[in-house]
Design a protein around this motif. Structure first.
Motif, mmCIF file in Angstrom:
data_model
loop_
_atom_site.group_PDB
_atom_site.id
_atom_site.type_symbol
_atom_site.label_atom_id
_atom_site.label_comp_id
_atom_site.label_asym_id
_atom_site.label_seq_id
_atom_site.Cartn_x
_atom_site.Cartn_y
_atom_site.Cartn_z
ATOM 1 N N GLU A 88 1.006 -1.338 0.080
ATOM 2 C CA GLU A 88 0.149 -0.072 0.065
ATOM 3 C C GLU A 88 0.693 0.951 -0.242
ATOM 4 O OE1 GLU A 88 -3.325 0.541 -0.071
ATOM 5 O OE2 GLU A 88 -3.576 -1.430 -0.560
ATOM 6 N N ARG A 91 1.703 3.029 -3.470
ATOM 7 C CA ARG A 91 0.548 3.720 -4.087
ATOM 8 C C ARG A 91 0.798 5.159 -3.970
ATOM 9 N NH1 ARG A 91 -4.197 0.585 -5.400
ATOM 10 N NH2 ARG A 91 -3.984 -1.552 -4.456
ATOM 11 N N HIS A 151 -12.979 -5.010 1.046
ATOM 12 C CA HIS A 151 -14.114 -5.074 0.220
ATOM 13 C C HIS A 151 -13.990 -3.977 -0.996
ATOM 14 C CE1 HIS A 151 -18.144 -6.705 -0.371
ATOM 15 N NE2 HIS A 151 -18.398 -5.501 -0.594
ATOM 16 N N LEU A 152 -13.746 -2.794 -0.392
ATOM 17 C CA LEU A 152 -13.633 -1.696 -1.272
ATOM 18 C C LEU A 152 -12.735 -1.948 -2.364
ATOM 19 C CD1 LEU A 152 -14.320 1.293 1.005
ATOM 20 C CD2 LEU A 152 -15.889 0.609 -1.012
ATOM 21 N N ARG A 153 -11.626 -2.318 -2.119
ATOM 22 C CA ARG A 153 -10.215 -2.282 -3.011
ATOM 23 C C ARG A 153 -10.675 -3.367 -4.073
ATOM 24 N NH1 ARG A 153 -7.037 1.209 -3.158
ATOM 25 N NH2 ARG A 153 -5.781 1.423 -1.727
ATOM 26 N N ALA A 154 -11.451 -4.461 -3.727
ATOM 27 C CA ALA A 154 -11.873 -5.523 -4.694
ATOM 28 C C ALA A 154 -12.943 -4.864 -5.695
ATOM 29 C CB ALA A 154 -12.188 -6.581 -4.200
ATOM 30 N N GLU A 155 -13.575 -4.019 -5.075
ATOM 31 C CA GLU A 155 -14.916 -3.515 -5.674
ATOM 32 C C GLU A 155 -14.126 -2.535 -6.800
ATOM 33 O OE1 GLU A 155 -18.384 -0.123 -4.925
ATOM 34 O OE2 GLU A 155 -17.914 -1.756 -3.427
ATOM 35 N N GLU A 157 -11.161 -2.543 -8.102
ATOM 36 C CA GLU A 157 -10.266 -3.452 -9.350
ATOM 37 C C GLU A 157 -11.550 -4.044 -10.152
ATOM 38 O OE1 GLU A 157 -7.475 -5.838 -7.639
ATOM 39 O OE2 GLU A 157 -6.997 -6.759 -9.318
ATOM 40 N N ILE A 158 -12.697 -4.349 -9.692
ATOM 41 C CA ILE A 158 -13.627 -4.895 -10.690
ATOM 42 C C ILE A 158 -14.311 -3.920 -11.415
ATOM 43 C CG2 ILE A 158 -15.875 -6.080 -10.665
ATOM 44 C CD1 ILE A 158 -14.986 -7.658 -8.154
ATOM 45 N N GLN A 159 -14.331 -2.768 -10.735
ATOM 46 C CA GLN A 159 -14.817 -1.455 -11.668
ATOM 47 C C GLN A 159 -13.820 -1.210 -12.708
ATOM 48 O OE1 GLN A 159 -15.642 1.595 -9.212
ATOM 49 N NE2 GLN A 159 -17.459 0.843 -8.289
ATOM 50 N N ARG A 161 -11.719 -3.087 -14.412
ATOM 51 C CA ARG A 161 -11.638 -4.176 -15.180
ATOM 52 C C ARG A 161 -12.924 -4.150 -16.139
ATOM 53 N NH1 ARG A 161 -9.024 -9.649 -13.199
ATOM 54 N NH2 ARG A 161 -7.023 -9.047 -11.990
ATOM 55 N N VAL A 162 -14.146 -4.006 -15.649
ATOM 56 C CA VAL A 162 -15.239 -3.713 -16.386
ATOM 57 C C VAL A 162 -15.370 -2.583 -17.205
ATOM 58 C CG1 VAL A 162 -17.665 -3.640 -16.111
ATOM 59 C CG2 VAL A 162 -16.758 -5.050 -14.746
ATOM 60 N N HIS A 164 -12.643 -1.050 -18.284
ATOM 61 C CA HIS A 164 -11.601 -1.176 -19.509
ATOM 62 C C HIS A 164 -12.435 -2.297 -20.462
ATOM 63 C CE1 HIS A 164 -7.505 -2.033 -21.036
ATOM 64 N NE2 HIS A 164 -7.934 -3.238 -21.203
ATOM 65 N N ASP A 165 -12.964 -3.388 -20.243
ATOM 66 C CA ASP A 165 -13.447 -4.268 -21.157
ATOM 67 C C ASP A 165 -14.659 -3.556 -21.872
ATOM 68 O OD1 ASP A 165 -13.188 -7.102 -18.942
ATOM 69 O OD2 ASP A 165 -11.719 -6.077 -20.333
ATOM 70 N N GLN A 166 -15.638 -2.676 -21.229
ATOM 71 C CA GLN A 166 -16.329 -2.043 -22.199
ATOM 72 C C GLN A 166 -15.929 -1.062 -23.121
ATOM 73 O OE1 GLN A 166 -18.672 0.094 -19.006
ATOM 74 N NE2 GLN A 166 -20.285 -2.109 -18.522
#
Lengths: 220, 225
Positions: A88, A91, A151-155, A157-159, A161-162, A164-166
């Motif tokens: 951490e 960052r 939880h927020l970190r995973a959220e 990262e998922i955001q 990635r989504v 980026h893919d979109q």
């Protein structure tokens, strides 16, 4: 002779005030009316904890006048968090202040803040809030804040990635990542090495060729 | 705010202070970061204002770490920390999988954040109104099988051999299913309706509007049948 003479400074400022382009300082009038009567450097002794100062002789005398370390309860939590999560620290953060009122914009009843990036400081402040408001012990408060942080970190990262893919699906073209650039640079280095090695081997072919032995002479 | 809290709540004090053991290796040779990486805006870097006590010279590095804000020589001791920041970026570029148990609960809200200052407080989250179009694209070639299964449970739209007049992104000509850019209509407004797999829609065919827009024919697929 002391290094800084207060009255001498006062006189130099008085001489400076006589210049027409110099504005008068706000403190000058007050200090001129009530000039200091003694040197402050060694008269004011800070309140110190005798348990911390365990020296004798001259060392005690020196350490008495040096400023002491300031400690807050957040420091232990910060050390613990960053010892458990050292990456951490990688960052980057901005520590240049805008207005110095960062705490007033944050409501630590929840972890995610609109005006502050998620970092270890969020865990520390959330832990303190839980200790004060929910009457939780330090261990439980720290654990809950830590889990909310995960939880927020995973959220996040998922955001990312989504998104980026979109963007890619809708036609965005991204530049190469560091890994791809690294592979290309490695391959270019290998290619250039191969070319140089080929030229060197071609130029020195006779050096690397074994001389042929005439067998017919030995039998005769 | 009280005066004593000005220092306590400042950003410089909130940095993690290193607690190095006595026989620790040098800060330059560590394999994990020990000091906090600090950056600044371009205008701040131009002025040498990194938020430290003194101004720093104009550096080429974008990320530094401050060892001491003030030394006996009246200098600010700092080192470069570009190495760790770059390493962390590369770790993220590997795109390792992120296991999460309650992914289904989070995924309906992944598209809600339109700016970086939106709050994820559950109380302030808006409910999804009916009739608004949302897009959740499914990339067939970039996911593994487990990701396909996981995403198929959450996705609202499922396409089956519908030809498109245009192609998107990672469209492969030999793939059985193709991507669809126009999304479906969400009929449910509560959390339970969205997260359940019963509300799955199937696009049967495509029609063209009077204005030329492509409109899908969506029928609801009931799993109980």
């Amino acid at each position: 002779m002391p290094k800084f003479n207060a009255n001498g400074l006062l006189r130099s400022f008085a001489a400076e005030m006589k210049k027409p382009w110099t504005a008068e300082s706000l403190w000058y009038e007050t200090v001129a009316k009530h000039p200091p009567t003694f040197q402050y450097a060694r008269r004011i002794v800070p309140l110190y904890d005798p348990n911390k100062v365990k020296s004798r002789g001259k060392r005690l005398r020196k350490s008495m006048y040096q400023p002491q370390e300031i400690q807050w309860p957040e420091d232990k939590l910060r050390k613990r968090f960053y010892r458990d999560h050292p990456w951490e620290l990688a960052r980057p953060q901005i520590i240049a202040e805008n207005d110095g009122n960062d705490q007033q914009y944050c409501d630590w009843s929840h972890m995610d803040q609109p005006r502050k990036a998620l970092s270890g400081e969020s865990v520390v402040q959330r832990t303190l809030w839980l200790i004060e408001n929910s009457n939780m012990p330090v261990e439980n408060a720290y654990d809950q804040a830590r889990k909310e942080f995960y939880h927020l970190r995973a959220e996040q990262e998922i955001q990312q990635r989504v998104a980026h893919d979109q963007a890619q699906a809708l036609g965005a073209v991204f530049t190469k990542s560091d890994l791809e650039l690294g592979y290309e640079m490695d391959q270019n280095a290998l290619n250039s090495w191969f070319d140089n090695a080929s030229q060197y081997a071609e130029a020195n072919r006779t050096k690397f060729t074994d001389p042929s032995v005439d067998i017919s002479k030995t039998t005769q | 705010m009280k005066f004593p809290d000005l220092l306590r709540c400042s950003r410089a004090v909130s940095l993690a202070r290193p607690d190095l053991p006595r026989n620790s290796p040098d800060v330059y040779d560590t394999k994990i970061p020990i000091l906090q990486a600090i950056t600044a805006k371009k205008c701040q870097r131009f002025r040498g204002d990194w938020g430290a006590k003194r101004k720093l010279p104009i550096l080429k590095n974008r990320h530094i770490s401050i060892q001491k804000f003030d030394t006996f020589e009246h200098q600010c001791a700092f080192i470069s920390s570009d190495r760790f920041v770059r390493t962390l970026k590369r770790i993220y570029d590997l795109k390792l999988p992120v296991p999460l148990n309650d992914y289904e609960q989070i995924s309906p809200y992944l598209l809600q954040k339109y700016n970086t200052f939106s709050s994820s407080n559950p109380k302030s989250r808006p409910t999804l109104p009916p009739g608004i179009l949302y897009a959740k694209l499914k990339l067939l070639d970039s996911f593994s099988d487990s990701e396909k299964k996981r995403l198929s449970l959450v996705s609202f739209i499922q396409t089956k051999k519908v030809p498109l007049p245009f192609t998107y992104g990672k469209f492969a000509p030999d793939s059985k299913e193709c991507l669809f850019g126009v999304s479906g209509v969400i009929a449910a407004t509560s959390l339970k309706g969205i997260t359940s797999t019963k509300n799955r829609y199937v696009i049967r065919s495509l029609n063209v509007d009077e204005t030329g827009k492509t409109i899908p024919n969506i029928t609801r697929e009931n799993r109980s049948i």
